[in-house]
Design a protein around this motif. Structure first.
Motif, PDB file in Angstrom:
ATOM      1  N   GLY A  61       0.653  -1.428  -0.073  1.00  0.00           N
ATOM      2  CA  GLY A  61      -0.281   0.293  -0.333  1.00  0.00           C
ATOM      3  C   GLY A  61       0.892   1.422   0.059  1.00  0.00           C
ATOM      4  N   ARG A  62       0.669   2.599   0.276  1.00  0.00           N
ATOM      5  CA  ARG A  62       0.959   3.630   0.301  1.00  0.00           C
ATOM      6  C   ARG A  62       1.913   3.973   1.496  1.00  0.00           C
ATOM      7  NH1 ARG A  62       1.251   5.471  -4.635  1.00  0.00           N
ATOM      8  NH2 ARG A  62       2.289   7.693  -3.880  1.00  0.00           N
ATOM      9  N   VAL A  63       2.203   5.270   1.794  1.00  0.00           N
ATOM     10  CA  VAL A  63       3.067   5.533   2.651  1.00  0.00           C
ATOM     11  C   VAL A  63       3.419   6.564   2.505  1.00  0.00           C
ATOM     12  CG1 VAL A  63       5.826   4.370   2.127  1.00  0.00           C
ATOM     13  CG2 VAL A  63       4.094   4.729   4.434  1.00  0.00           C
ATOM     14  N   GLN A  64       3.314   7.435   3.844  1.00  0.00           N
ATOM     15  CA  GLN A  64       4.083   8.664   3.247  1.00  0.00           C
ATOM     16  C   GLN A  64       4.924   9.206   5.061  1.00  0.00           C
ATOM     17  OE1 GLN A  64       0.679  11.762   3.168  1.00  0.00           O
ATOM     18  NE2 GLN A  64      -0.824  11.443   5.234  1.00  0.00           N
ATOM     19  N   GLY A  65       5.201  10.505   4.401  1.00  0.00           N
ATOM     20  CA  GLY A  65       6.441  10.596   5.236  1.00  0.00           C
ATOM     21  C   GLY A  65       5.665  12.312   5.528  1.00  0.00           C
ATOM     22  N   VAL A  66       5.754  13.362   6.218  1.00  0.00           N
ATOM     23  CA  VAL A  66       5.480  15.015   6.271  1.00  0.00           C
ATOM     24  C   VAL A  66       6.011  15.412   7.953  1.00  0.00           C
ATOM     25  CG1 VAL A  66       3.198  16.705   6.761  1.00  0.00           C
ATOM     26  CG2 VAL A  66       3.270  14.126   5.691  1.00  0.00           C
ATOM     27  N   GLN A  85      11.292  10.561   6.591  1.00  0.00           N
ATOM     28  CA  GLN A  85       9.976   9.735   7.673  1.00  0.00           C
ATOM     29  C   GLN A  85       9.404   9.350   6.788  1.00  0.00           C
ATOM     30  OE1 GLN A  85       9.377  11.402  10.299  1.00  0.00           O
ATOM     31  NE2 GLN A  85       7.374  10.254  10.311  1.00  0.00           N
ATOM     32  N   LEU A  86       9.494   8.932   4.908  1.00  0.00           N
ATOM     33  CA  LEU A  86       8.794   7.923   5.018  1.00  0.00           C
ATOM     34  C   LEU A  86       9.267   6.437   4.705  1.00  0.00           C
ATOM     35  CD1 LEU A  86       6.725   8.020   1.747  1.00  0.00           C
ATOM     36  CD2 LEU A  86       9.496   7.303   1.397  1.00  0.00           C
ATOM     37  N   LYS A  87      10.743   6.729   4.830  1.00  0.00           N
ATOM     38  CA  LYS A  87      11.683   5.207   5.408  1.00  0.00           C
ATOM     39  C   LYS A  87      10.693   4.346   6.427  1.00  0.00           C
ATOM     40  CE  LYS A  87      15.396   6.621   2.127  1.00  0.00           C
ATOM     41  NZ  LYS A  87      16.822   6.593   2.085  1.00  0.00           N
ATOM     42  N   GLN A  88      10.828   5.489   7.374  1.00  0.00           N
ATOM     43  CA  GLN A  88      10.901   5.108   8.835  1.00  0.00           C
ATOM     44  C   GLN A  88       9.132   4.371   8.768  1.00  0.00           C
ATOM     45  OE1 GLN A  88      13.115   4.703  11.355  1.00  0.00           O
ATOM     46  NE2 GLN A  88      11.946   3.317  12.336  1.00  0.00           N
ATOM     47  N   ASN A  89       8.605   5.126   8.154  1.00  0.00           N
ATOM     48  CA  ASN A  89       7.021   4.739   8.605  1.00  0.00           C
ATOM     49  C   ASN A  89       6.678   3.416   7.659  1.00  0.00           C
ATOM     50  OD1 ASN A  89       6.374   6.733  10.206  1.00  0.00           O
ATOM     51  ND2 ASN A  89       5.999   7.975   8.029  1.00  0.00           N
ATOM     52  N   ALA A  90       7.577   3.460   6.459  1.00  0.00           N
ATOM     53  CA  ALA A  90       7.073   2.103   5.375  1.00  0.00           C
ATOM     54  C   ALA A  90       7.651   0.837   6.639  1.00  0.00           C
ATOM     55  CB  ALA A  90       8.028   2.040   4.238  1.00  0.00           C
ATOM     56  N   ALA A  95       7.731  -3.113   5.824  1.00  0.00           N
ATOM     57  CA  ALA A  95       7.973  -3.436   3.940  1.00  0.00           C
ATOM     58  C   ALA A  95       9.790  -3.344   4.314  1.00  0.00           C
ATOM     59  CB  ALA A  95       7.871  -1.888   3.298  1.00  0.00           C
ATOM     60  N   SER A  96       9.847  -3.945   3.009  1.00  0.00           N
ATOM     61  CA  SER A  96      11.221  -4.010   2.543  1.00  0.00           C
ATOM     62  C   SER A  96      11.732  -2.638   1.776  1.00  0.00           C
ATOM     63  CB  SER A  96      11.348  -5.653   2.561  1.00  0.00           C
ATOM     64  OG  SER A  96      11.060  -5.804   1.321  1.00  0.00           O
ATOM     65  N   GLY A  97      10.339  -2.375   1.230  1.00  0.00           N
ATOM     66  CA  GLY A  97      11.482  -1.429   0.296  1.00  0.00           C
ATOM     67  C   GLY A  97      10.543  -0.359   0.073  1.00  0.00           C
ATOM     68  N   ILE A  98      10.475   0.832  -1.262  1.00  0.00           N
ATOM     69  CA  ILE A  98       9.744   1.322  -1.433  1.00  0.00           C
ATOM     70  C   ILE A  98      10.032   1.959  -2.986  1.00  0.00           C
ATOM     71  CG2 ILE A  98       8.939   2.721   0.916  1.00  0.00           C
ATOM     72  CD1 ILE A  98      10.899   4.653   0.056  1.00  0.00           C
ATOM     73  N   SER A  99       8.600   2.260  -3.734  1.00  0.00           N
ATOM     74  CA  SER A  99       9.089   3.027  -4.805  1.00  0.00           C
ATOM     75  C   SER A  99       7.603   3.748  -5.456  1.00  0.00           C
ATOM     76  CB  SER A  99       8.684   1.143  -6.509  1.00  0.00           C
ATOM     77  OG  SER A  99       7.375   1.210  -6.023  1.00  0.00           O
ATOM     78  N   ASP A 100       7.926   5.089  -6.546  1.00  0.00           N
ATOM     79  CA  ASP A 100       7.061   5.009  -6.758  1.00  0.00           C
ATOM     80  C   ASP A 100       7.682   5.945  -5.851  1.00  0.00           C
ATOM     81  OD1 ASP A 100       5.747   6.879  -8.625  1.00  0.00           O
ATOM     82  OD2 ASP A 100       4.108   6.054  -7.707  1.00  0.00           O
ATOM     83  N   VAL A 101       8.655   7.039  -5.642  1.00  0.00           N
ATOM     84  CA  VAL A 101       9.095   8.363  -4.677  1.00  0.00           C
ATOM     85  C   VAL A 101       7.948   9.512  -5.335  1.00  0.00           C
ATOM     86  CG1 VAL A 101      10.179   9.707  -2.679  1.00  0.00           C
ATOM     87  CG2 VAL A 101      10.049   6.910  -3.237  1.00  0.00           C
TER      88      VAL A 101
END
Length: 127
Positions: A61-66, A85-90, A95-101
């Protein structure tokens, strides 16, 4: 005649009271210090940033950092702080990774406690 004079005085006093209250609130907001909505700790090294979700990975799913600042004329928060902040929330969601930042610079209408903020959003995945 005295009745209308008294009514006019009351109206002027109410207007003056509201004006003073608004001015005091403005001054209180200008005197506050820089703050973040959430602390942005150093993210773990094990998180992968990919252009696309890898084949065989599960989309979480989507994750965000503000991150934000309270002062109206303060420097806009950095994209790096929002990314941290986004990485920490993921990581917190497993999660082991993120894409489409993607990054958005937001104005003071997004939160009553932020004058300026930066939001980073991405898609979280697990291998």
């Amino acid at each position: 005649m005295d009745f209308w004079r008294e009514r006019a005085k009351i109206a002027v006093m109410r207007t003056l009271s509201v004006s003073v209250l608004v001015f005091c609130c403005f001054l209180a907001g200008c005197g506050s210090s820089t703050a973040q909505l959430s602390p942005a700790p150093v993210p773990p090294v094990s998180l992968t940033i990919a252009d696309d979700i890898p084949i065989g990975a599960v989309r979480m799913g989507r994750v965000q950092g503000v991150v934000c600042v309270k002062e109206l004329f303060a420097r806009t928060p950095s994209h790096d702080a929002a990314l941290n902040q986004l990485k920490q929330n993921a990581v917190n969601m497993g999660a082991s990774g993120i894409s489409d930042v993607k990054y958005n610079t937001l104005g003071f209408t997004t939160s009553p406690y932020c004058a300026q903020s930066v939001r980073a959003t991405a898609v979280a995945f697990r291998r």
